[in-house]
Design an enzyme around this catalytic site. Structure first.
Site, PDB file in Angstrom:
ATOM      1  N   ASP A   1      -8.241   3.836   1.145  1.00 35.65           N
ATOM      2  CA  ASP A   1      -7.250   4.368   2.082  1.00 35.65           C
ATOM      3  C   ASP A   1      -7.973   4.935   3.311  1.00 35.65           C
ATOM      4  OD1 ASP A   1      -5.344   5.797   3.421  1.00 35.65           O
ATOM      5  OD2 ASP A   1      -4.590   6.849   1.648  1.00 35.65           O
TER       6      ASP A   1
ATOM      7  N   ASN B   1       2.340   1.524   4.180  1.00 32.69           N
ATOM      8  CA  ASN B   1       2.635   0.300   4.953  1.00 32.69           C
ATOM      9  C   ASN B   1       2.407   0.504   6.457  1.00 32.69           C
ATOM     10  OD1 ASN B   1       5.495  -1.939   5.497  1.00 32.69           O
ATOM     11  ND2 ASN B   1       3.371  -2.460   5.210  1.00 32.69           N
TER      12      ASN B   1
ATOM     13  N   CYS C   1      -1.247   1.102   7.373  1.00 33.25           N
ATOM     14  CA  CYS C   1      -2.684   0.833   7.563  1.00 33.25           C
ATOM     15  C   CYS C   1      -3.109  -0.449   6.845  1.00 33.25           C
ATOM     16  CB  CYS C   1      -3.535   2.010   7.078  1.00 33.25           C
ATOM     17  SG  CYS C   1      -3.202   3.567   7.930  1.00 33.25           S
ATOM     18  N   ARG C   2      -3.344  -0.352   5.539  1.00 30.52           N
ATOM     19  CA  ARG C   2      -3.970  -1.461   4.819  1.00 30.52           C
ATOM     20  C   ARG C   2      -3.108  -2.717   4.710  1.00 30.52           C
ATOM     21  NH1 ARG C   2      -5.294   2.136  -0.256  1.00 30.52           N
ATOM     22  NH2 ARG C   2      -3.340   3.043   0.533  1.00 30.52           N
ATOM     23  N   SER C   3      -1.867  -2.567   4.218  1.00 34.94           N
ATOM     24  CA  SER C   3      -1.078  -3.791   4.020  1.00 34.94           C
ATOM     25  C   SER C   3      -0.673  -4.457   5.344  1.00 34.94           C
ATOM     26  CB  SER C   3       0.116  -3.559   3.088  1.00 34.94           C
ATOM     27  OG  SER C   3       1.016  -2.607   3.590  1.00 34.94           O
TER      28      SER C   3
ATOM     29  N   CYS D   1       0.859  -1.183   0.000  1.00 36.52           N
ATOM     30  CA  CYS D   1       0.000   0.000   0.000  1.00 36.52           C
ATOM     31  C   CYS D   1       0.895   1.233   0.000  1.00 36.52           C
ATOM     32  CB  CYS D   1      -0.992  -0.023   1.160  1.00 36.52           C
ATOM     33  SG  CYS D   1      -0.235   0.009   2.788  1.00 36.52           S
TER      34      CYS D   1
HETATM   35  P1  4NP Z   1      -1.714   2.954   3.924  1.00 35.77           P
HETATM   36  O1  4NP Z   1      -2.359   4.328   4.442  1.00 35.77           O
HETATM   37  O2  4NP Z   1      -1.214   3.198   2.534  1.00 35.77           O
HETATM   38  O3  4NP Z   1      -2.872   2.026   3.970  1.00 35.77           O
HETATM   39  O4  4NP Z   1      -0.612   2.588   4.896  1.00 35.77           O
HETATM   40  C1  4NP Z   1      -1.695   5.548   4.400  1.00 35.77           C
HETATM   41  C2  4NP Z   1      -0.687   5.826   5.301  1.00 35.77           C
HETATM   42  C3  4NP Z   1      -0.067   7.065   5.279  1.00 35.77           C
HETATM   43  C4  4NP Z   1      -0.447   8.008   4.360  1.00 35.77           C
HETATM   44  C5  4NP Z   1      -1.451   7.730   3.444  1.00 35.77           C
HETATM   45  C6  4NP Z   1      -2.061   6.493   3.475  1.00 35.77           C
HETATM   46  N1  4NP Z   1       0.165   9.297   4.368  1.00 35.77           N
HETATM   47  O5  4NP Z   1      -0.267  10.149   3.585  1.00 35.77           O
HETATM   48  O6  4NP Z   1       1.101   9.504   5.148  1.00 35.77           O
END
Ligand code: 4NP
Length: 157
Positions: A126, A11, A13-15, A8
Site C-alpha cells: 500500500d 481503489n 492507488c494500486r488497482s 485494493c
Molecule cells: P489503495 O490505497 O488501496 O491502493 O487505493 C489506499 C487508498 C486509501 C487509503 C488506504 C490505501 N485510505 O486509508 O484512505
C-alpha cells in the site's frame, strides 16, 4: 470475453494503476476486445474520486493515460458473478473478498502477484502513506504482473 476485476482497499492507488497498465498494454497490442478489466475498492471512503494524484503522476510519467479515466467504486455482489477472475492487491484485501464472496465464486479469487506467478513478494504494498518511490515500486509490480498475466491467459488477436 474474459473479465478481470482488480481490487485494493481504496481503489485510488494500486488497482487503478494496475487497471491503467492492463488497459494501455492491451490497446498497444491490439488485445482490447479480448479482455475486460475493471477495478474496485473494498472500502467506501473514496467513492467516485479520481485516483490519488501521486498515482496519476506516476502512471502518466510512463505513458499509462487510462489512469485518468478511473473513478473509485466499491465492489458489489454482482461482481462476484460477472467477473471470471478477481485479483486482490494484498492479503487483507483477499481476506475481505473471501468473506463477501459466495461459495460458488470463491475459486475466482487470488492475489494479483500470485496469479501472475511472481517470484518473491506476493503483495503489492500500500503506497498511500508513503512517497513517490512507493508509487514507482507499485507501478513496476503492476507492469510485471500484467505482462505475466497476459502471457498466462495466452490471448491471441
Ligand atoms: P489503495 O490505497 O488501496 O491502493 O487505493 C489506499 C487508498 C486509501 C487509503 C488506504 C490505501 N485510505 O486509508 O484512505
Amino acid at each position: 470475453m474474459y473479465r478481470i476485476l482488480l481490487v485494493c482497499l481504496g481503489n485510488i492507488c494500486r488497482s487503478p494503476m494496475a487497471e491503467a497498465v492492463f488497459h494501455d498494454v492491451m490497446a498497444r497490442r491490439g488485445l482490447a476486445s479480448m479482455l475486460q478489466v475493471d477495478s474496485a475498492a473494498i472500502g467506501r471512503s473514496h467513492l467516485k474520486e479520481k485516483p490519488d494524484r501521486r498515482a496519476i503522476a506516476c502512471a502518466l510519467s510512463q505513458g499509462y493515460r487510462h489512469i485518468e479515466q478511473v473513478r473509485s467504486r466499491q465492489i458489489k455482489a454482482q461482481d462476484f458473478l460477472q467477473f471470471d477472475l478477481i485479483l486482490a492487491m494484498d492479503e487483507s484485501v483477499l481476506r475481505a473478498l473471501q468473506r463477501q464472496c459466495p461459495q460458488e465464486a470463491q475459486h475466482k479469487l487470488d492475489l494479483f502477484l500470485r496469479f501472475a506467478g511472481h517470484e518473491g513478494e506476493q503483495e503489492v504494498p500500500d503506497p498511500y502513506y508513503g512517497n513517490a518511490e512507493g508509487f514507482a515500486k507499485v507501478l513496476g509490480l503492476c507492469e510485471g504482473g500484467v505482462n505475466a498475466i497476459l502471457q498466462k491467459l495466452d490471448l491471441q488477436r
